[in-house]
Motif scaffolding. Structure first.
Motif, PDB file in Angstrom:
ATOM      1  N   THR A  73       0.838  -1.190   0.000  1.00 34.63           N
ATOM      2  CA  THR A  73       0.000   0.000   0.000  1.00 34.63           C
ATOM      3  C   THR A  73       0.873   1.240   0.000  1.00 34.63           C
ATOM      4  O   THR A  73       2.046   1.171   0.385  1.00 34.63           O
ATOM      5  CB  THR A  73      -0.918   0.009   1.240  1.00 34.63           C
ATOM      6  N   ASN A  74       0.306   2.371  -0.427  1.00 34.39           N
ATOM      7  CA  ASN A  74       1.075   3.601  -0.330  1.00 34.39           C
ATOM      8  C   ASN A  74       1.141   4.040   1.133  1.00 34.39           C
ATOM      9  O   ASN A  74       0.453   3.489   1.991  1.00 34.39           O
ATOM     10  CB  ASN A  74       0.474   4.705  -1.224  1.00 34.39           C
ATOM     11  N   GLU A  75       1.993   5.015   1.407  1.00 33.68           N
ATOM     12  CA  GLU A  75       2.218   5.412   2.800  1.00 33.68           C
ATOM     13  C   GLU A  75       0.935   5.889   3.471  1.00 33.68           C
ATOM     14  O   GLU A  75       0.665   5.549   4.627  1.00 33.68           O
ATOM     15  CB  GLU A  75       3.275   6.526   2.854  1.00 33.68           C
ATOM     16  N   GLN A  76       0.127   6.662   2.750  1.00 30.42           N
ATOM     17  CA  GLN A  76      -1.107   7.158   3.352  1.00 30.42           C
ATOM     18  C   GLN A  76      -2.084   6.026   3.620  1.00 30.42           C
ATOM     19  O   GLN A  76      -2.785   6.014   4.640  1.00 30.42           O
ATOM     20  CB  GLN A  76      -1.757   8.214   2.444  1.00 30.42           C
ATOM     21  N   GLY A  77      -2.121   5.041   2.710  1.00 33.71           N
ATOM     22  CA  GLY A  77      -2.977   3.877   2.939  1.00 33.71           C
ATOM     23  C   GLY A  77      -2.507   3.083   4.142  1.00 33.71           C
ATOM     24  O   GLY A  77      -3.314   2.534   4.894  1.00 33.71           O
ATOM     25  N   CYS A  78      -1.187   3.028   4.327  1.00 35.76           N
ATOM     26  CA  CYS A  78      -0.624   2.347   5.501  1.00 35.76           C
ATOM     27  C   CYS A  78      -1.059   3.052   6.784  1.00 35.76           C
ATOM     28  O   CYS A  78      -1.496   2.418   7.741  1.00 35.76           O
ATOM     29  CB  CYS A  78       0.897   2.323   5.388  1.00 35.76           C
ATOM     30  N   ILE A  79      -0.967   4.367   6.769  1.00 34.60           N
ATOM     31  CA  ILE A  79      -1.319   5.148   7.964  1.00 34.60           C
ATOM     32  C   ILE A  79      -2.816   5.075   8.239  1.00 34.60           C
ATOM     33  O   ILE A  79      -3.262   4.802   9.360  1.00 34.60           O
ATOM     34  CB  ILE A  79      -0.873   6.607   7.802  1.00 34.60           C
ATOM     35  N   ASN A  80      -3.624   5.300   7.203  1.00 33.23           N
ATOM     36  CA  ASN A  80      -5.074   5.368   7.398  1.00 33.23           C
ATOM     37  C   ASN A  80      -5.709   3.994   7.569  1.00 33.23           C
ATOM     38  O   ASN A  80      -6.670   3.829   8.315  1.00 33.23           O
ATOM     39  CB  ASN A  80      -5.734   6.073   6.199  1.00 33.23           C
TER      40      ASN A  80
END
Length: 227
Positions: A73-80
């Motif tokens: 996943t992209n970084e934002q997907g990882c965080i969210n």
């Protein structure tokens, strides 16, 4: 129509983070392996382990047969979508989610994964407390040795260099099939970290009264018929 619990998990996550799934949340038989984590990954880990805009995550599925699946996943997907999700963890040193990974020195740490040997989690960062030795420094071509920091090292130079590891952890280098032991030798070269194959000269005597041909083979002398 009843929806499989795993599909519900996948649909929920897709809506939350907009990430791309690799090997998981599909209808086929993806490469899913059992992993292990006690808590969850953090936003700091998502940022730290971002490679070319992607994080590789071991995601807890809730399935008893495939407890973890691999997700990119992209970084934002990882965080969210994953930071804070119970038992999700970064797949660092554990590309198939088998629970064998560790966090390198300098990485953000929590309860998801242990710091690698020689480091401890101090104030949220894996901090070096001991410098592990290496197989090369100990002259160990094969076998398992202590790393000096409470862990072990699996030494593989012998196999990588074409040899085989004996029960006493010494490296042996078998002769290729067909070669004569009088005409060829294969020994472990510690400096080169490889097996070194050498051939005897053409005038070297070998089995059956023959002579070596210079390429490791034993040739029998030709006989002249008597008339």
């Amino acid at each position: 129509m009843a929806i499989h619990p795993r599909l519900i998990t996948c649909l929920s996550l897709a809506g939350a983070g907009g990430f791309v799934l690799v090997g998981g949340c599909g209808t086929g038989t993806g490469a899913e392996q059992v992993g292990a984590a006690d808590e969850h990954l953090t936003a700091a880990q998502c940022a730290y382990f971002d490679v070319d805009g992607k994080d590789t995550i071991c995601h807890k599925t809730g399935s008893t047969t495939h407890p973890y699946t691999i997700i990119k996943t992209n970084e934002q997907g990882c965080i969210n979508g994953h930071a804070g999700h119970a038992h999700d963890y970064i797949a660092v040193g554990d590309p198939t989610c088998q629970g064998g990974g560790c966090l390198p020195a300098g990485a953000p740490c929590d309860a998801t994964l242990p710091c690698c040997s020689g480091a401890t989690c101090t104030d949220g960062t894996c901090t070096v407390t001991c410098t592990p030795t290496t197989c090369e420094a100990q002259g160990a071509a094969c076998g398992t040795i202590p790393d000096g920091c409470g862990d072990t090292l699996a030494c593989s130079a012998c196999a990588d260099g074409g040899g085989t590891c004996a029960s006493d952890d010494t490296c042996g280098c078998p002769l290729p099939p067909g070669l004569s032991p009088e005409c060829a030798s294969n020994v472990w070269d510690a400096a080169a970290q490889a097996c070194e194959l050498t051939f005897a000269g053409v005038d070297t005597a070998c089995f059956g009264g023959g002579t070596c041909n210079g390429n490791g083979f034993c040739g029998t002398p030709s006989t002249t018929p008597l008339y």
